[in-house]
Design an enzyme around this catalytic site. Structure first.
Site, PDB file in Angstrom:
ATOM      1  N   GLY A 205     -25.965 -31.219  10.700  1.00  0.00           N
ATOM      2  CA  GLY A 205     -27.245 -30.397  10.613  1.00  0.00           C
ATOM      3  C   GLY A 205     -28.433 -30.903  10.779  1.00  0.00           C
ATOM      4  O   GLY A 205     -29.419 -30.295  10.617  1.00  0.00           O
ATOM      5  N   GLU A 208     -30.361 -29.356  16.148  1.00  0.00           N
ATOM      6  CA  GLU A 208     -30.272 -28.140  16.844  1.00  0.00           C
ATOM      7  C   GLU A 208     -29.415 -27.833  17.734  1.00  0.00           C
ATOM      8  O   GLU A 208     -28.697 -28.783  18.282  1.00  0.00           O
ATOM      9  CB  GLU A 208     -31.725 -27.335  17.402  1.00  0.00           C
ATOM     10  CG  GLU A 208     -32.527 -27.459  16.396  1.00  0.00           C
ATOM     11  CD  GLU A 208     -32.861 -26.633  15.406  1.00  0.00           C
ATOM     12  OE1 GLU A 208     -32.482 -25.142  15.640  1.00  0.00           O
ATOM     13  OE2 GLU A 208     -33.516 -26.770  14.341  1.00  0.00           O
ATOM     14  N   LYS A 223     -46.548 -33.985  17.147  1.00  0.00           N
ATOM     15  CA  LYS A 223     -46.635 -34.820  15.976  1.00  0.00           C
ATOM     16  C   LYS A 223     -47.771 -35.796  16.064  1.00  0.00           C
ATOM     17  O   LYS A 223     -48.660 -35.893  15.336  1.00  0.00           O
ATOM     18  CB  LYS A 223     -45.520 -35.356  15.311  1.00  0.00           C
ATOM     19  CG  LYS A 223     -44.468 -34.358  14.462  1.00  0.00           C
ATOM     20  CD  LYS A 223     -43.202 -35.005  14.269  1.00  0.00           C
ATOM     21  CE  LYS A 223     -42.209 -34.164  13.678  1.00  0.00           C
ATOM     22  NZ  LYS A 223     -41.002 -34.577  13.537  1.00  0.00           N
TER      23      LYS A 223
END
Lengths: 337, 466
Positions: A205, A208, A223
């Site tokens: 998880g 994606e 970022k």
């Protein structure tokens, strides 16, 4: 006395569900510790919307989302929900679109227009139009909080703020994408190839189904733009970042050879003058050579030298904890008047 | 029997497309055919690369990476779905990533330099077929076919260095292709060649321009003296008319090179005349077949002009054209006016589709694409007055060209009358008419609002012969 704070959540994926769960489970705690009573008055996902000015039943909402994939029974124009619902804060959690930052950009602009505070975990609008968003929020007296955009739960921006209080920060470099770092660490620990390690990241998880934003360096680029603008007071956009190399072409052979030399390969975003994202070969004991689904950032301060913050930075729960942090700060300031 | 089979991009990119292709090849091999395979880029990849060629100048890193990811998806999906064994799967992914890396470098170069030279455009477009080659050859190997993957250049196709539309060096190409492909065929290996791309004598990537992968197929066929060329597409063959306009349109079983070229000129979805040339010169029959319905024979284009009972084989409609007419007494009895008009239009970069002059010589009309109609009109009115020809220039924007093609018209008297009466019976006015000197086609101009009615009437009367 408690202060009621009314929330609109737009985007109802993993982070939003985790957030709604905490609001429900920890409501009493926030009333007691902060004197704040959160009410969710509107929730919007890509297909539908639910609005109730007296507060939505969160448990019911989560159940409906789980069963039907929708939060509401009908679809409403999102901008109208944001502008016309009586609320204090927009929580913007739609997925980031690196090409034009939509629909998040429109949502933020609607909220600023309607004088609603904003807490967001969607980094793309800020990576595209940081300067104008911050300026227009200020001119409207609206708080714009985005600490969840960088480092998930790891308070990188707060740490950087503290570094920058008494002296300029001259350079920032860091491992900003936890998924990629997980993949590289996995290749080091068991000799997996890139596709195998990525498959593992998907299973856990972290990644994606289409992980290009992560492994090709776009997420890191967004970022570093936010960090540079926030801490170093620059006016960069995503377009200014040279994304030199992602991690796709790193072979197990190269990883192994480097390990034998006592080195590690890491995807590092860096800004001094021109921001860039590239793959670097670092000594094993360099603070940037972190292992696992982590972030690490090194601030180069003018007088005191290097300051490093690092820690785990992946998953919906840690991101929602950062959103919660921002929400409580907005709530505190509303309460303080 | 040696057959060069070319497989189109929409066929390759369809679900199960590569498996379908491998069945066609295996079937050929079972019948003792020696097969050379030519492939196009998958699906819409060439269009995407063209889009990138136009836009990469203004792209930033993120847009380049996003584009690469889209291209990756189109190729990695079929690779993932064909159930490849290891290590083949990882090797194919590696080859894919290596090419995508090069593609990213090329695009980043364009985006940094803010310039796209014809040389780098050719390089950029070449990735479509090269990426397709990785996917298709992996799929064919998986189906148990012994293949050797080759780019056009590696297969021996050598061109000059006019990037964008390179011309093959026939002698060098014949020699190179024979040396490369014949030994493979002898060993029972199927050469899989990336179409459209070739190599200059100095080793640079070139492309064959408008002829595309079909051109690759006919060049290879000429070199190895193939018995036939089969063009596998997603349509049943060459049709008598556009089926979207004419309900009764059907597949043409057989036609000559000359007819096919005439049809290609009028924009039938068909082989480009340039691509047909090597087959025509070598007398190699070409079949257009439907890969989704391999049991059908499709359309055979062969060397012989066989006279059939039907007068015409097809009716084509070319929309988005206009007429520019020059008229005036000063044109009468003045030699060289038509040449002057051609020259002026040519200099203005206007392509003339049809031209006609009235017997009285008092006016000359030219049919041009609608996009260049204004340019044509102003070039003529300025240019003619400069050489002292005092003439009026008029434009007619909403017209269409109808072209009737077929060897049956050759030497058959009364064709024009038949065509006219078919159209006139529907109350359609013919504005201009021309018959090519080959007598293989008659083309004429009608108002666009009448064009579909006219096509249907003609199809009934001169193609179906009702």
């Amino acid at each position: 006395m408690t202060e009621g704070v009314r929330l609109i959540i737009v985007g109802f994926g993993v982070v939003a569900r985790s957030l709604a769960g905490s609001l429900e489970a920890r409501g009493e705690e926030f009333r007691r510790t902060h004197g704040i009573d959160f009410h969710l008055v509107a929730a919007v996902d890509s297909k539908s919307a639910a609005v109730d000015r007296n507060g939505l039943e969160v448990r019911e909402l989560l159940r409906r989302k789980e069963e039907t994939g929708r939060v509401g029974r009908r679809s409403l124009p999102v901008s109208e929900v944001i502008e016309d619902t009586e609320a204090d804060v927009l929580v913007e959690l739609t997925p980031g679109n690196p090409l034009d930052a939509e629909p998040g950009m429109t949502h933020l602009k609607s909220a600023i227009k309607a004088s609603k505070h904003i807490v967001t975990a969607n980094k793309m609008p800020l990576a595209h139009e940081y300067t104008s968003l911050v300026a227009s929020a200020e001119s409207r007296g609206v708080q714009l909080r985005y600490s969840a955009c960088v480092g998930a739960g790891l308070p990188i921006l707060d740490f950087g703020d503290a570094c920058a209080v008494s002296e300029p920060v001259q350079k920032v470099e860091g491992v900003l994408n936890a998924t990629s770092n997980f993949v590289l660490s996995r290749m080091e620990s068991d000799g997996s190839s890139f596709p195998e390690a990525l498959e593992e990241a998907k299973k856990l998880g972290y990644a994606e189904s289409n992980p290009w934003l992560d492994v090709d360096g776009v997420d890191s680029a967004a970022k570093i733009v936010i960090i540079a603008n926030h801490i170093m007071k620059k006016s960069l956009t995503l377009k200014d970042v040279a994304i030199v190399e992602g991690i796709r072409r790193i072979s197990p052979t190269r990883v192994k050879a480097l390990m034998e030399e006592g080195k590690k390969v890491r995807m590092v975003a860096c800004v001094e003058r021109r921001p860039e994202v590239r793959v670097l070969e670092l000594p094993r004991d360099d603070p940037l050579s972190v292992v696992g689904a982590c972030n690490v950032v090194r601030f180069h301060c003018k007088y005191s030298g290097e300051r490093v913050v690092s820690g785990s930075a992946a998953g919906g729960v840690t991101t929602s904890s950062a959103v919660m942090r921002d929400l409580l700060r907005v709530g505190d300031s509303i309460r303080a008047g | 029997m040696k057959v060069v089979m070319k497989f189109g991009g929409s066929l390759l990119a369809s679900p199960g497309g590569i498996q379908r292709v491998s069945r066609v090849i295996s079937k050929g091999s079972k019948k003792r055919m020696k097969v050379v395979v030519v492939i196009s880029a998958l699906g819409e990849v060439t269009d995407l690369l063209l889009h990138a060629a136009t836009n990469a100048k203004i792209w930033d890193s993120t847009q380049v990476i996003h584009f690469i990811d889209r291209i990756r998806g189109i190729h990695s999906q079929p690779l993932a779905e064909m159930g490849l064994r290891q290590p083949t799967y990882n090797e194919s992914l590696d080859q894919l990533e290596e090419l995508l890396d090069d593609l990213k470098l090329t695009l980043s170069g364009v985006s940094i330099l803010r310039e796209l030279t014809p040389r780098s455009k050719d390089l950029l477009l070449s990735f479509g077929e090269r990426l397709s080659l990785v996917v298709v050859s992996a799929g064919l190997r998986q189906a148990g076919i012994a293949v050797e993957a080759l780019t056009g250049g590696n297969a021996g196709i050598i061109t000059d260095d006019s990037f964008g539309e390179a011309s093959p060096d026939v002698t060098k190409t014949r020699k190179g292709v024979r040396e490369k492909l014949l030994p493979l065929l002898t060993r029972g290996v199927v050469p899989v060649v990336a179409g459209f791309i070739a190599r200059s004598a100095t080793g640079e990537m070139t492309t064959l321009g408008r002829g595309g992968s079909d051109y690759t197929a006919t060049l290879l066929a000429d070199a190895i003296a193939a018995d036939e060329v089969w063009i596998w597409t997603d349509v049943d063959g060459i049709l008598t008319a556009d089926p979207r306009i004419v309900k009764s349109a059907r597949v043409i079983d057989e036609l000559s090179y000359a007819e096919a070229e005439e049809m290609g000129f009028f924009g039938a979805k068909n082989m480009h005349p340039l691509a047909l040339a090597p087959a025509r010169k070598a007398g190699i029959p070409v079949r257009i077949r439907n890969g989704f319905k391999p049991e059908r024979l499709g359309t055979l284009i062969n060397p012989h002009e066989r006279k059939s009972s039907v007068i015409a084989k097809s009716v084509a409609l070319v929309g988005n054209v206009g007429i520019v007419t020059v008229s005036g007494e000063t044109l009468v009895g003045r030699p060289g006016t038509a040449a002057k008009i051609f020259e002026l239009l040519g200099r203005a970069g206007v392509n003339v589709l049809m031209i006609s002059q009235s017997v009285s010589e008092s006016n000359i009309s030219a049919v041009v694409r609608k996009s260049s109609l204004e340019r044509a009109a102003s070039a003529l009115s300025e240019g003619l007055s400069q050489v002292g020809i005092n003439a009026g220039v008029k434009v007619e924007p909403d017209v269409s060209v109808l072209a009737v093609v077929g060897a049956g018209m050759k030497g058959t008297p009364g064709i024009a009358a038949k065509v006219f009466s078919a159209v006139a019976s529907k109350g359609v006015n013919v504005m201009m008419i021309a018959q090519g000197s080959s007598e293989l086609n008659i083309s004429f101009v009608v108002a666009s609002r009448d064009s579909e009615k006219a096509v249907n009437a003609l199809h009934e009367s001169v193609v179906l012969g009702k």
